[in-house]
Enzyme design. Structure first.
Site, PDB file in Angstrom:
ATOM      1  N   HIS A 159       0.823  -1.211  -0.126  1.00 12.73           N
ATOM      2  CA  HIS A 159      -0.067   0.084  -0.127  1.00 12.73           C
ATOM      3  C   HIS A 159       0.759   1.198  -0.176  1.00 12.73           C
ATOM      4  O   HIS A 159       1.890   1.280   0.488  1.00 12.73           O
ATOM      5  CB  HIS A 159      -0.859   0.043   1.206  1.00 12.73           C
ATOM      6  CG  HIS A 159      -2.000  -0.826   1.331  1.00 12.73           C
ATOM      7  ND1 HIS A 159      -2.462  -1.729   2.450  1.00 12.73           N
ATOM      8  CD2 HIS A 159      -2.881  -1.339   0.336  1.00 12.73           C
ATOM      9  CE1 HIS A 159      -3.489  -2.485   2.107  1.00 12.73           C
ATOM     10  NE2 HIS A 159      -3.531  -2.367   0.752  1.00 12.73           N
ATOM     11  N   CYS A 206      -3.258   0.939   9.890  1.00 16.01           N
ATOM     12  CA  CYS A 206      -4.402  -0.279   9.420  1.00 16.01           C
ATOM     13  C   CYS A 206      -5.478  -0.405  10.400  1.00 16.01           C
ATOM     14  O   CYS A 206      -6.456  -0.726   9.816  1.00 16.01           O
ATOM     15  CB  CYS A 206      -3.561  -1.446   9.292  1.00 16.01           C
ATOM     16  SG  CYS A 206      -2.274  -1.263   7.853  1.00 16.01           S
TER      17      CYS A 206
END
Length: 275
Positions: free
Chosen positions: A170, A269
């Site tokens: 990511h 996250c």
């Protein structure tokens, strides 16, 4: 200032998560993973007035990584269609949690706007009025275009292509925001290329704090004067203490998240932060 945070309990099935880490060489200690996640949630509750905690779902080992399930800008939330098919049913309880946030007036589903769109929230970084969306193995161009439409009157969506063919999971594996003016990024070639594209496409000359490792490049800023960083990365921690605490007066809390790192997890996250 962060008014609301959404987090989700870590399931007992967490060891079955989707990860690029070879767990046969270093298995996840599920007891320690729970302890580390509990400490993370404790810090959230100490610094965010309203924390909405969603129950774990044993059928979805990655469900504690709530950031991937949605993107929030001002009064609008987009419920994502996650890039890994095994995770796409994680969204339901998190969407219900978002309905408890009074400042959110619009909740839209990416799948309803474009069935072919995929996007993980870990590829999105909101810095003031710019939303950077990194194309990756999990986030495609259709997903980025959905966000452009959904947030057209709320922020400028900037699509970043530097990681499109990269093994990096990511965008936020390499860069995160401290505030509207400052970013933390990994000093490896991929991180530097990413920063160059961000600056070039936005026209904003951010102050960038470079750290030598990718994991500690992901920090969790909880307001203007407090941030969470990763423990056990001494050189990066030294740089962050010097740049953030000593020069900018930002208080830091270092957390050991070793077991979540094995699941390709980072600090951002595990929560969705809503001003």
């Amino acid at each position: 200032m962060i008014s609301y945070a959404i987090c989700r309990d870590l399931p007992q099935s967490f060891s079955n998560c989707v990860t690029a880490v070879d767990l046969s060489q270093s298995a996840i200690d599920i007891t320690l993973a729970h302890q580390q996640h509990d400490e993370y949630v404790k810090v959230l509750k100490e610094h965010v007035a309203n924390v909405i905690q969603v129950s774990a779902d044993e059928a979805h080992p990655d469900c504690c990584f709530v950031e991937d399930t949605c993107v929030v800008v001002k009064d609008t939330a987009v419920i994502n269609q996650l890039g890994h098919v095994s995770r796409q049913k994680e969204i339901g309880p998190n969407a219900e949690a978002l309905k408890q946030v009074p400042t959110l007036k619009n909740i839209v589903y990416m799948k309803d706007m474009d069935e072919k769109a995929t996007l993980d929230g870990g590829d999105c970084m909101l810095v003031d009025d710019h939303l950077y969306v990194g194309l990756s193995a999990r986030t495609n161009e259709q997903g980025a275009k959905v966000l452009e439409k959904a947030f057209s009157s709320r922020c400028k969506v900037v699509t970043i292509t530097a990681l499109k063919d990269s093994p990096t999971l990511h965008l936020k594996c390499l860069v995160t925001q401290v505030n509207a003016d400052t970013l933390v990024a990994c000093s490896n070639p991929a991180g530097k290329e990413l920063i160059q594209e961000i600056k070039q496409k936005s026209g904003v000359d951010y102050s960038v704090i470079f750290v030598p490792e990718s994991v500690p490049a992901n920090i969790l800023a909880l307001g203007s004067d407090f941030a969470v960083i990763q423990k056990n990365f001494p050189e990066s921690e030294r740089i962050l203490v010097e740049e953030l605490t000593e020069k900018r007066g930002i208080q830091l809390k270092a957390l050991d998240m070793s077991e979540l790192i094995k699941a390709d997890g980072a600090l951002t996250c595990c929560s969705v932060l809503i001003p």
